[in-house]
Design an enzyme around this catalytic site. Structure first.
Site, PDB file in Angstrom:
ATOM      1  CB  CYS A 167      51.782  31.689  92.586  1.00 43.01           C
ATOM      2  SG  CYS A 167      52.605  33.080  93.159  1.00 43.01           S
ATOM      3  CG  ASN A 201      45.702  33.175  86.619  1.00 38.37           C
ATOM      4  OD1 ASN A 201      45.378  33.759  86.710  1.00 38.37           O
ATOM      5  ND2 ASN A 201      46.740  32.368  85.729  1.00 38.37           N
ATOM      6  NE  ARG A 222      50.284  38.940  82.128  1.00 38.47           N
ATOM      7  CZ  ARG A 222      50.902  38.587  83.378  1.00 38.47           C
ATOM      8  NH1 ARG A 222      51.930  38.895  84.281  1.00 38.47           N
ATOM      9  NH2 ARG A 222      49.607  39.355  84.368  1.00 38.47           N
ATOM     10  CG  ASP A 223      48.855  35.990  85.338  1.00 39.10           C
ATOM     11  OD1 ASP A 223      49.910  35.635  86.004  1.00 39.10           O
ATOM     12  OD2 ASP A 223      48.013  36.214  86.525  1.00 39.10           O
ATOM     13  CG  HIS A 256      44.239  38.358  89.024  1.00 46.39           C
ATOM     14  ND1 HIS A 256      44.334  38.413  87.883  1.00 46.39           N
ATOM     15  CD2 HIS A 256      45.484  37.144  89.473  1.00 46.39           C
ATOM     16  CE1 HIS A 256      45.556  37.772  87.682  1.00 46.39           C
ATOM     17  NE2 HIS A 256      45.940  36.486  88.497  1.00 46.39           N
ATOM     18  CG  HIS A 299      46.560  32.813  91.548  1.00 47.93           C
ATOM     19  ND1 HIS A 299      48.118  32.404  90.961  1.00 47.93           N
ATOM     20  CD2 HIS A 299      46.148  34.317  90.934  1.00 47.93           C
ATOM     21  CE1 HIS A 299      48.479  33.835  90.695  1.00 47.93           C
ATOM     22  NE2 HIS A 299      47.593  34.448  89.636  1.00 47.93           N
TER      23      HIS A 299
END
Length: 302
Positions: free
Chosen positions: A240, A249, A15-16, A207, A209
């Site tokens: 991002c 990530n 997903r991300d 979470h 990055h």
């Protein structure tokens, strides 16, 4: 230094990791990615997103992905649900967990969704109520918890306030997300210490990055603060859109290598994940950004 004996890795690449890819990735590749991750032992996989295809075209096939995957018993398959319509899609797709989100930055909230933080989270009340009624796990994510592309520093009290609001909605787990990757270990420790005063540490996740290469240090700092759930993305997939040069990530392979070195159990097979990282990178036409993945693959080839 006291560290948890075991951590839960939430794999977010389907997903991300993939949502910002410009070229549409075939549904079959997404399904295979989730299946490979399941086989590698991940306890929680963020598999799809039920958002408007107009906003995130890459995630338009969420229902097909959820229908196509082979579910491993005990694995939680999560999906992002921005509204009640998205939740209904997630419920029909038999998602184990739905994810809602709010920013800790007032400027970010106003710039992106044209409302205050409080208003943005209030919009999730119907989704939260529906999830509770349906017996579906609910996760809340706090974006820009360690910095904002518009206002810069984000007050720790703002992060705690959003955590309180998400807790009041009934969230089972709350993510503290460094959306643009500006966090450093000291700040992470301060934020996690503050959040865990209002939310049980066992329900808080990190979470991170890796924009500035600080993710592994930040994860270690979070572990020292009692956090034992972390989000990672195989091959470092994801970016991002709000931070120039953002590398996305933290790579799952790098985190697993660190955990192995620390003697912390993840239940995930690092060698399998290296293979998955190389495979998905080749399928979408890019190199893996995982240093451990590249090093371990090179060692094998030698």
């Amino acid at each position: 230094m006291s560290l948890p004996a075991k951590v839960k890795i939430v794999e977010v690449s389907p997903r991300d990791g993939l949502q910002n890819e410009k070229d549409f990735i075939a549904t079959g590749i997404k399904v295979e990615l989730v299946d490979r991750l399941s086989a590698a032992g991940f306890p929680n996989i963020e598999a799809a997103s039920f958002v408007s295809p107009k906003w995130v075209p890459q995630m338009a096939d969420g229902a097909e992905v959820m229908q196509g995957i082979r579910r491993r018993p005990g694995t939680i398959y999560s999906v992002l649900t921005p509204n009640l319509r998205g939740f209904e899609g997630a419920l029909a797709a038999k998602a184990d967990e739905v994810v809602i989100f709010g920013a800790a930055s007032e400027a970010f909230s106003q710039r992106n969704i044209n409302c205050t933080i409080a208003e943005s989270i209030a919009r999730f009340e119907p989704v939260a109520a529906a999830a509770k009624q349906a017996g579906v796990r609910l996760r809340g994510s706090i974006s820009c918890a360690l910095g904002c592309p518009y206002q810069g520093e984000v007050p720790i009290e703002s992060v705690v306030d959003v955590a309180r609001r998400l807790l009041a909605l009934g969230c089972d787990e709350i993510d503290v997300a460094d959306t643009i990757g500006v966090g450093t270990a000291t700040r992470v420790r301060q934020v996690m210490d503050a959040v865990t005063k209002v939310v049980d540490p066992s329900r808080v996740s990190g979470h991170f990055h890796d924009t500035y290469g600080q993710s592994l240090a930040n994860i270690l700092a979070a572990m020292e603060a009692g956090i034992s759930i972390f989000h990672t993305s195989v091959a470092g997939l994801g970016g991002c859109p709000y931070a120039k040069g953002a590398t996305g990530n933290v790579a799952t392979e790098d985190v697993l290598y660190m955990m192995d070195g620390l003697g912390v159990n993840t239940g995930v097979d690092l060698n399998e994940v290296v293979d998955i990282g190389m495979w998905i990178s080749s399928r979408i036409g890019r190199k893996t950004s995982s240093r451990a993945g590249n090093a371990l693959a090179a060692r094998r080839a030698a």
